[in-house]
Write an enzyme that holds these catalytic residues in place. Structure first.
Site, short mmCIF file in Angstrom:
data_model
loop_
_atom_site.label_atom_id
_atom_site.label_comp_id
_atom_site.label_asym_id
_atom_site.label_seq_id
_atom_site.Cartn_x
_atom_site.Cartn_y
_atom_site.Cartn_z
N GLU A 1 5.63 8.60 7.27
CA GLU A 1 5.01 7.29 7.14
C GLU A 1 3.59 7.27 7.70
O GLU A 1 2.75 6.50 7.24
CB GLU A 1 5.85 6.21 7.82
CG GLU A 1 7.16 5.89 7.10
CD GLU A 1 8.30 6.83 7.48
OE1 GLU A 1 8.06 7.81 8.22
OE2 GLU A 1 9.44 6.58 7.03
N PHE B 1 21.37 -1.04 14.06
CA PHE B 1 20.91 0.26 13.58
C PHE B 1 19.52 0.14 12.95
O PHE B 1 19.29 -0.70 12.08
CB PHE B 1 21.90 0.82 12.55
CG PHE B 1 21.46 2.13 11.98
CD1 PHE B 1 21.40 3.26 12.79
CD2 PHE B 1 21.10 2.24 10.65
CE1 PHE B 1 20.97 4.48 12.28
CE2 PHE B 1 20.68 3.47 10.13
CZ PHE B 1 20.61 4.59 10.94
N GLN B 2 18.61 0.96 13.40
CA GLN B 2 17.22 0.99 12.93
C GLN B 2 16.49 -0.33 13.08
O GLN B 2 15.62 -0.67 12.28
CB GLN B 2 17.15 1.50 11.47
CG GLN B 2 17.56 2.96 11.38
CD GLN B 2 17.19 3.61 10.07
OE1 GLN B 2 17.14 2.97 9.04
NE2 GLN B 2 16.96 4.92 10.10
N LYS C 1 16.32 -7.85 5.55
CA LYS C 1 17.01 -7.40 4.35
C LYS C 1 17.60 -8.59 3.58
O LYS C 1 17.57 -8.61 2.35
CB LYS C 1 18.11 -6.41 4.74
CG LYS C 1 18.47 -5.51 3.59
CD LYS C 1 19.24 -4.29 4.03
CE LYS C 1 19.65 -3.46 2.83
NZ LYS C 1 20.47 -2.32 3.19
N MET D 1 -12.71 21.09 20.00
CA MET D 1 -13.46 20.10 20.77
C MET D 1 -12.98 20.04 22.22
O MET D 1 -13.78 19.91 23.15
CB MET D 1 -13.36 18.73 20.10
CG MET D 1 -14.26 17.70 20.72
SD MET D 1 -15.98 18.22 20.67
CE MET D 1 -16.58 17.32 19.26
C1 LIG Z 1 -3.62 12.57 17.70
C2 LIG Z 1 -4.63 13.17 18.60
N1 LIG Z 1 -4.23 13.94 19.64
C3 LIG Z 1 -5.15 14.48 20.47
C4 LIG Z 1 -6.47 14.28 20.29
C5 LIG Z 1 -7.51 14.88 21.24
N2 LIG Z 1 -8.37 15.81 20.53
C6 LIG Z 1 -9.60 15.46 20.10
S1 LIG Z 1 -10.39 16.69 19.30
C7 LIG Z 1 -9.11 17.74 19.56
C8 LIG Z 1 -9.17 19.16 19.07
C9 LIG Z 1 -9.19 19.25 17.60
O1 LIG Z 1 -8.96 20.59 17.23
P1 LIG Z 1 -9.03 21.05 15.75
O2 LIG Z 1 -8.27 20.11 14.88
O3 LIG Z 1 -8.64 22.46 15.67
O4 LIG Z 1 -10.56 20.85 15.37
P2 LIG Z 1 -11.87 21.54 16.00
O5 LIG Z 1 -12.31 20.72 17.17
O6 LIG Z 1 -11.50 22.93 16.40
O7 LIG Z 1 -12.85 21.49 14.90
C10 LIG Z 1 -8.08 17.12 20.26
C11 LIG Z 1 -6.84 17.78 20.66
C12 LIG Z 1 -6.84 13.44 19.20
N3 LIG Z 1 -8.10 13.12 18.95
N4 LIG Z 1 -5.90 12.93 18.37
#
Ligand SMILES: Cc1ncc(C[n+]2csc(CCOP(=O)(O)OP(=O)(O)O)c2C)c(N)n1
Lengths: 578, 176
Positions: free
Chosen positions: A68, A130-131, A180, A493
């Site tokens: 979803e 449920f749900q 429902k 990042m």
């Molecule tokens: C759902 C979610 N969890 C954690 C983060 C924290 N976060 C921001 S950037 C990042 C790393 C992203 O890594 P990748 O997808 O490999 O991209 P890159 O930075 O290597 O281009 C994370 C873990 C986020 N933004 N969203």
């Protein structure tokens, strides 16, 4: 509280009625609102509606997502590239809660979306059946409006109101939860579009005086700077905006969601502001004498430290949402209203100007950024591939006409910095929430809404795997999106931050990845992997030339960083180039 | 001045719909602001509810919160007032052992002097109601507490402004 709630819609004509069950009414409401496609996942509490969707499948296309969250992001992608409302549908309980991330993302990025969730029978409400989850309670802080329907007769009015609210004023997500029994109940159906809601004023009125004062400030400015945001795009004010900046000759910078409102190559486009924005507009924010914010909200990723943000400047703020005015930055003049109308009225009040000396400052700083950062990103001399050169090649081969759907991380900043946008609504990314996993499903929605456009998704190896299951949706629906994963085998990042601020302690950011090409092929999607510069061009050409969905993995340098960068809490003028 | 915390009374006119209490309280909760008192009731306009809240925050916070409240689709209008701009009352009930009413003459004086009202008396207890400002109620509480209170409850603040609030005229413009 009354048992049946008042839905104070203002409606137009009266139509005759027809006796149908609530479930059919739901589908008929969607058709009345011009919905052609919806994204969702079935389950017990929404089965009557699905049964109707089966009957109406020649009129309305249901896309079965694989999760979803994917449905919600696809609906967002659909809305972001079109002028339409994205629609997602799910069952009660886990189906409904799985939508929440997409709803929260749509809320903070002002994306018009209507989410429909099934709910347990009304006699079971509050019994932990449920749900059963209290999805109205859970979604309250992240929806523009939400409502639970317990009687079929409420359906038309609530749907009409939902679509009206989702798309009017500052757009946003709306959630409708339907028990429902209300789906089974028969009633006399009659649909009237909503023309207004008593308590809701989508667009505040513009005070003429504020426009005059704004024009005066702008006309007298020696060093004006415009920072525009998504408000320009949402308000369909691109033309008016361009006319204003061209007449007044003002250097204009964009926030991440404002990108593409005017072409990247426009001479007055001086780049992106914010944490990984361009050097010149960030530094000169603290030198301009008038800062004109248009349809942007001074997000902290844009302003850095508020205490040192544009303190020397008079602030003019064009804004549709009165709650944004003075929220983060105190304005000198606020022009409330719709960007299109305000900018149109502003134009004749402006003096023609060119600000050549001031422009030269942007050019000088651009030169510095080019030598220190851009050159190395786009024309690297070291061996490993950079994310920037991949973007450069995509620009060349799509002639800057593609819509870029990016995920979250280093590649996102690189995509926004280097993608060439020739058309509006070309930068589809999760700005405010920064939701990893956004891109793949959002690309599906974007491509379906704009089949004539090239839609290129850019993700990191991390975020790609957060909704990788949507490859199944792509395969089943045959959506010809182009999927590019910039694989650095890191949560890049976060790794960058660990390198810069946590003494290179790479805690849980290294990724051991699967064979992405094999996975794509498993979903019957054409796929290729590139690890050397010499193969990049041909691979991108093959991808762009392909008429089907296509997956391209590019092995990029493992420990590249994104610069410039304003560290959290620092001033925009303390932006680091290395 | 902008950053000094003050007591504000907030009046919010809304549609009478389910879920608004949740939306409004979430605005305060999200910003970690405590709501000192809350009352919801019908207003002077048919079909329109009124929330009255009391909060202790700075004026700049107050302005931003009002903006966020008014942004809610079903909120018609929200106002905030300082203490000197309003006339307000709170109401409270005391339950006290009946024997004290006859044994402690002083209690009858306290009731009379405080303008409290005896609501009911039976052989076990009697109940007193008092409306007034917070300080008056506090005072009555202290006085009665010396004798022992079986139960005590106090309402949220209700308030009207000294100045006219143009909400009715504003709403008339909506009806066509
Ligand atoms: C759902 C979610 N969890 C954690 C983060 C924290 N976060 C921001 S950037 C990042 C790393 C992203 O890594 P990748 O997808 O490999 O991209 P890159 O930075 O290597 O281009 C994370 C873990 C986020 N933004 N969203």
């Amino acid at each position: 509280m009354k048992e049946t709630q008042t839905i104070q819609n203002e409606v137009e004509d009266t139509k005759t009625t027809e006796r149908i069950p609530g479930s059919e009414a739901v589908v008929r409401c969607l058709l009345e609102e011009g919905v052609e496609v919806l994204y969702g996942y079935p389950g017990g509490a929404i089965m009557p509606v699905y049964d109707e969707l089966f009957k109406y499948q020649d009129k309305i296309h249901h896309v079965l997502s694989r999760h979803e969250q994917g449905a919600a992001h696809a609906a967002q992608g659909y809305a972001r590239i079109s002028d339409k409302v994205g629609v997602a549908i799910a069952t009660s309980g886990p189906g409904a809660t799985n939508l929440i991330t997409g709803i929260a993302d749509a809320q903070i990025d002002s994306t018009p979306m209507v989410c429909i969730t099934g709910q347990v029978g009304s006699h079971l409400l509050g019994s932990d059946a449920f749900q059963e989850t209290d999805i109205v309670g859970i979604s309250t802080p992240v929806t523009k409006w939400n409502h639970q329907i317990t009687k079929a007769s409420e359906i038309p009015e609530v749907f009409a109101k939902a679509f009206y609210i989702a798309k009017s004023g500052r757009p946003g997500p709306v959630l409708i939860d339907i028990t429902k029994d209300a789906q089974f109940e028969e009633f006399d159906f009659k649909y009237e579009k909503c023309k207004g809601v008593r308590s809701y004023k989508p667009v505040p009125s513009t005070e003429e005086n504020s426009l005059k004062t704004a024009a005066e400030l702008i006309n007298n400015a020696k060093k004006p700077l415009i920072v525009w945001g998504q408000g320009v795009i949402l308000g369909k004010a691109e033309e008016e905006f361009k006319a204003v900046i061209e007449k007044a000759g003002i250097p204009s910078a964009w926030t991440i969601l404002g990108a593409s409102a005017i072409p990247t190559s426009h001479p007055l486009n001086v780049g992106m502001v914010g944490m990984h924005g361009n050097y010149a507009p960030n530094v000169l924010t603290n030198e301009c004498d008038v800062l004109i914010a248009i349809g942007m909200r001074f997000d902290d990723r844009v302003t850095g430290n508020l205490a040192t943000y544009a303190k020397q400047a008079k602030i003019v703020h064009f804004e549709i949402d009165p709650a944004e005015v003075d929220k983060n930055v105190k304005t000198d003049v606020a022009v409330l209203g719709d960007a299109k109308a305000s900018l149109k009225d502003l134009l004749p009040l402006l003096n023609a100007n060119s600000h050549n000396e001031w422009h030269q400052k942007f050019k000088d700083l651009y030169k510095i950024e080019y030598d220190k950062v851009i050159k190395n990103d786009l024309h690297p001399t070291k061996e490993g591939l950079t994310m920037g050169e991949v973007l450069k090649e995509i620009n060349i081969q799509t002639k800057g006409e593609a819509a870029i759907v990016s995920d979250v991380g280093q590649h996102q900043m690189i995509a926004c910095r280097y993608a060439e946008f020739n058309k509006t609504k070309s930068n589809i990314t999760s700005g405010g929430l920064g939701t990893m996993g956004f891109a793949l499903p959002a690309a599906i929605g974007a491509k379906m809404a704009a089949p004539d456009r090239e839609v290129v998704m850019i993700a990191g190896d991390g975020g790609y795997q957060m909704n990788i299951q949507e490859l199944g949706t792509i395969f089943q629906q045959k959506v010809p999106v182009k999927i590019v994963v910039l694989n650095n085998e890191f949560l890049g990042m976060v790794r960058q931050w660990q390198q810069l601020f946590f003494d290179k302690r790479y805690a849980s950011t290294e990724m051991v990845n699967p064979d992405f090409v094999a996975i794509a092929k498993g979903y019957h999607i054409d796929a290729k992997k590139v690890s050397e510069r010499k193969d990049l061009k041909a691979a991108i050409k093959e991808m762009i030339d392909c008429n089907d969905p296509y997956f391209l993995e590019v092995r990029v340098e493992k420990e590249d960083n994104v610069f410039p960068m304003i560290p959290t809490g620092a001033s925009v003028s303390d932006i680091r180039l290395e | 001045m902008e950053n000094e915390k003050k007591q504000y009374t907030v009046s919010i006119y809304t549609e009478n719909n389910i879920g608004l209490l949740n939306r409004i309280s979430a605005i305060f909760q999200r910003r970690h602001m405590n709501v000192e008192s809350l009352n919801t009731s019908p207003s002077e306009i048919a079909g329109v509810s009124r929330f009255t809240l009391v909060v202790n925050i700075t004026e700049s916070q107050m302005k931003k919160v009002i903006g966020q409240i008014e942004k809610q689709v079903e909120v018609i209008k929200a106002y905030y007032h300082t203490e000197d701009e309003i006339i307000y009352q709170e109401s409270c009930l005391f339950k006290i052992k009946s024997e004290l009413l006859f044994d402690e003459r002083q209690i009858q004086n306290i009731i009379k002097e405080s303008n409290a009202r005896i609501v009911t008396v039976n052989k076990d207890f009697f109940a007193i109601e008092k409306s007034g400002r917070k300080e008056e109620i506090d005072l009555l509480y202290r006085e009665l507490n010396a004798f022992g209170i079986m139960q005590f409850t106090r309402s949220g603040r209700v308030a009207v402004t000294k100045e006219e609030m143009r909400i009715s005229t504003m709403l008339e413009a909506f009806q066509h």
